[in-house]
Design a protein around this motif. Structure first.
Motif, PDB file in Angstrom:
ATOM      1  N   LYS A 165       0.834  -1.204   0.000  1.00 19.71           N
ATOM      2  CA  LYS A 165       0.000   0.000   0.000  1.00 19.71           C
ATOM      3  C   LYS A 165       0.871   1.258   0.000  1.00 19.71           C
ATOM      4  O   LYS A 165       0.627   2.189  -0.761  1.00 19.71           O
ATOM      5  N   GLU A 166       1.906   1.265   0.833  1.00 22.06           N
ATOM      6  CA  GLU A 166       2.801   2.427   0.902  1.00 22.06           C
ATOM      7  C   GLU A 166       3.466   2.698  -0.445  1.00 22.06           C
ATOM      8  O   GLU A 166       3.514   3.842  -0.906  1.00 22.06           O
ATOM      9  N   ILE A 167       3.953   1.650  -1.099  1.00 21.83           N
ATOM     10  CA  ILE A 167       4.653   1.823  -2.379  1.00 21.83           C
ATOM     11  C   ILE A 167       3.683   2.288  -3.466  1.00 21.83           C
ATOM     12  O   ILE A 167       3.978   3.228  -4.216  1.00 21.83           O
ATOM     13  N   LEU A 168       2.525   1.658  -3.552  1.00 24.70           N
ATOM     14  CA  LEU A 168       1.548   2.052  -4.572  1.00 24.70           C
ATOM     15  C   LEU A 168       1.066   3.484  -4.349  1.00 24.70           C
ATOM     16  O   LEU A 168       0.956   4.258  -5.302  1.00 24.70           O
ATOM     17  N   ASP A 169       0.802   3.837  -3.088  1.00 27.91           N
ATOM     18  CA  ASP A 169       0.362   5.207  -2.781  1.00 27.91           C
ATOM     19  C   ASP A 169       1.440   6.226  -3.144  1.00 27.91           C
ATOM     20  O   ASP A 169       1.141   7.289  -3.699  1.00 27.91           O
ATOM     21  N   ALA A 170       2.701   5.920  -2.838  1.00 26.94           N
ATOM     22  CA  ALA A 170       3.806   6.844  -3.114  1.00 26.94           C
ATOM     23  C   ALA A 170       3.944   7.131  -4.608  1.00 26.94           C
ATOM     24  O   ALA A 170       4.381   8.212  -4.998  1.00 26.94           O
ATOM     25  N   ASP A 172       1.301   6.768  -6.760  1.00 24.05           N
ATOM     26  CA  ASP A 172      -0.037   7.020  -7.301  1.00 24.05           C
ATOM     27  C   ASP A 172      -0.444   5.938  -8.303  1.00 24.05           C
ATOM     28  O   ASP A 172      -0.915   6.224  -9.408  1.00 24.05           O
ATOM     29  N   ILE A 173      -0.234   4.667  -7.899  1.00 22.40           N
ATOM     30  CA  ILE A 173      -0.594   3.521  -8.735  1.00 22.40           C
ATOM     31  C   ILE A 173      -1.817   2.849  -8.107  1.00 22.40           C
ATOM     32  O   ILE A 173      -1.814   2.553  -6.914  1.00 22.40           O
ATOM     33  N   PRO A 174      -2.868   2.623  -8.889  1.00 29.10           N
ATOM     34  CA  PRO A 174      -4.056   1.970  -8.316  1.00 29.10           C
ATOM     35  C   PRO A 174      -3.787   0.506  -7.974  1.00 29.10           C
ATOM     36  O   PRO A 174      -3.008  -0.162  -8.664  1.00 29.10           O
ATOM     37  N   GLN A 175      -4.436   0.048  -6.912  1.00 25.26           N
ATOM     38  CA  GLN A 175      -4.346  -1.360  -6.563  1.00 25.26           C
ATOM     39  C   GLN A 175      -5.217  -2.146  -7.541  1.00 25.26           C
ATOM     40  O   GLN A 175      -6.356  -1.776  -7.810  1.00 25.26           O
ATOM     41  N   ARG A 176      -4.656  -3.211  -8.119  1.00 24.05           N
ATOM     42  CA  ARG A 176      -5.359  -4.002  -9.110  1.00 24.05           C
ATOM     43  C   ARG A 176      -5.415  -5.451  -8.667  1.00 24.05           C
ATOM     44  O   ARG A 176      -4.421  -5.985  -8.170  1.00 24.05           O
TER      45      ARG A 176
END
Length: 193
Positions: A165-170, A172-176
């Protein structure tokens, strides 16, 4: 170790998102690992029916046979080391029984001689230790497909969930929702037939 529980979280990436992550984290400083997975299944898809998968992976000139099965915490992986000759026999549909995977397959009602080679998937991988987990950037090639993926391998579900979650948020990548490599491989194989 012949068995382990694998706890991992995956997210497919676009090529641009892959490049963004590559720049954000120190992936440039780590070695590129190329590995090939060779997949096996029965004609009537017994492994798939059990939610299991069987592969041989060649990595750094080492051959490992791995059976993956569902487990409450993630995936139970059972490993056997193969010689180059044994791996080549498997790929030619002349399977050699191995001491760790044979009993696990037998529990699923599968005999080694029922297995058939399906094909291969090659991955170019970069790995980093990060906040108690291993983060992995993968570029995979199979049939006429290629994809990009972020994987987080963690000692527990909470650690893995927090790190991905931290990496995707940093970035701005949506969780898929992301299928594992063997499911993506199967899908491409069916499309190619």
């Amino acid at each position: 170790m012949s068995q382990e529980i694998e706890i991992e979280f995956k997210n497919l990436l676009t090529q641009e998102e892959y490049q963004r992550l590559y720049q954000l984290l120190p992936f440039k400083s780590v070695e590129l690992i190329e590995q090939t997975n060779y997949y096996f299944e029965t004609n009537d898809l017994l492994l798939k029916q059990h939610g299991a998968a069987l592969r041989i992976r060649k990595k750094n000139d080492q051959w490992t046979l791995t059976l993956k099965q569902p487990h409450p915490e993630g995936l139970l992986e059972t490993h056997d080391t193969l010689t180059t000759e044994e791996a080549n026999l498997w790929i030619q549909n002349q399977m050699v029984e191995k001491p760790n995977t044979k009993p696990q397959l037998h529990e699923l009602g599968i005999e080694v001689n029922q297995l058939r080679y399906l094909g291969s998937l090659t991955t170019r991988r970069k790995e980093l230790d990060y906040k108690g987990a291993t983060i992995v950037l993968d570029h995979s090639l199979y049939y006429d497909q290629e994809d990009y993926e972020l994987e987080v391998e963690a000692p527990s579900k909470p650690v893995g969930q927090d790190v991905i979650k931290e990496i995707l948020d940093a970035c701005d990548i949506p969780q898929r929702k992301t299928d594992n490599k063997i499911k993506r491989f199967y899908k491409a194989k069916l499309q190619s037939e």
